[in-house]
Design a protein around this motif. Structure first.
Motif, PDB file in Angstrom:
ATOM      1  N   GLU A 296      -3.061  -9.842  12.144  1.00 42.61           N
ATOM      2  CA  GLU A 296      -2.376 -11.096  12.470  1.00 42.61           C
ATOM      3  C   GLU A 296      -2.475 -12.111  11.346  1.00 42.61           C
ATOM      4  N   TRP A 297      -3.447 -11.964  10.445  1.00 38.17           N
ATOM      5  CA  TRP A 297      -3.681 -12.973   9.421  1.00 38.17           C
ATOM      6  C   TRP A 297      -3.476 -12.477   7.982  1.00 38.17           C
ATOM      7  N   ALA A 298      -3.354 -11.169   7.757  1.00 41.72           N
ATOM      8  CA  ALA A 298      -3.297 -10.693   6.375  1.00 41.72           C
ATOM      9  C   ALA A 298      -2.321  -9.530   6.195  1.00 41.72           C
ATOM     10  N   GLU A 299      -1.993  -9.280   4.933  1.00 41.60           N
ATOM     11  CA  GLU A 299      -1.161  -8.140   4.578  1.00 41.60           C
ATOM     12  C   GLU A 299      -1.677  -7.506   3.295  1.00 41.60           C
ATOM     13  N   ARG A 300      -1.323  -6.241   3.102  1.00 41.84           N
ATOM     14  CA  ARG A 300      -1.819  -5.461   1.971  1.00 41.84           C
ATOM     15  C   ARG A 300      -0.632  -4.940   1.166  1.00 41.84           C
ATOM     16  N   GLY A 301      -0.754  -5.050  -0.152  1.00 40.84           N
ATOM     17  CA  GLY A 301       0.306  -4.601  -1.042  1.00 40.84           C
ATOM     18  C   GLY A 301      -0.076  -3.298  -1.719  1.00 40.84           C
ATOM     19  N   PHE A 302       0.901  -2.402  -1.862  1.00 41.40           N
ATOM     20  CA  PHE A 302       0.638  -1.102  -2.459  1.00 41.40           C
ATOM     21  C   PHE A 302       1.895  -0.589  -3.140  1.00 41.40           C
ATOM     22  N   CYS A 303       1.763   0.469  -3.892  1.00 37.70           N
ATOM     23  CA  CYS A 303       2.913   1.112  -4.519  1.00 37.70           C
ATOM     24  C   CYS A 303       3.536   2.074  -3.517  1.00 37.70           C
ATOM     25  N   GLY A 304       4.820   1.915  -3.263  1.00 37.21           N
ATOM     26  CA  GLY A 304       5.523   2.802  -2.347  1.00 37.21           C
ATOM     27  C   GLY A 304       5.773   4.181  -2.932  1.00 37.21           C
TER      28      GLY A 304
END
Length: 104
Positions: free
Chosen positions: A59-67
């Motif tokens: 609910e408070w965060a997101e994670r970035g990655f290589c698709g």
């Protein structure tokens, strides 16, 4: 300014910040995301080539990655209060100095 990238090179970035302290998180989400403890450095800002994928992991965060290759790259709060870059994705890791726990 520090530069970094994913394993395959599809996602590149430049990050501003003081990378003196490597943060370590052992929470279940980080372990599932990275396969073990998460090692990251706080960044003030990042500029990417726009090829990363973001996943809303809570609910408070997101994670970035290589698709493309799946490399874990970034973690950030939705409200913009915190941004972390994975320590292993930095091109020049000599900027890293010491480790400190994120949640004790």
């Amino acid at each position: 300014m520090a530069k970094g990238r994913c394993l395959c090179g599809a996602v590149t970035y430049e990050a501003e910040g003081n990378f003196d302290s490597v943060q370590i998180c052992h929470c279940t989400d980080c372990q599932r995301w990275s396969g073990g403890p998460f090692f990251g450095v706080s960044a003030d800002s990042i500029i990417t080539n726009g090829r990363e994928t973001w996943f809303r992991s809570s609910e408070w965060a997101e994670r970035g990655f290589c698709g493309n290759c799946g490399s874990t790259l970034f973690w950030r709060l939705h409200n913009g209060g915190s941004l972390t870059v994975t320590a292993g994705s930095l091109d020049d890791q000599s900027v890293l100095r010491r480790a400190s726990p994120l949640n004790s």
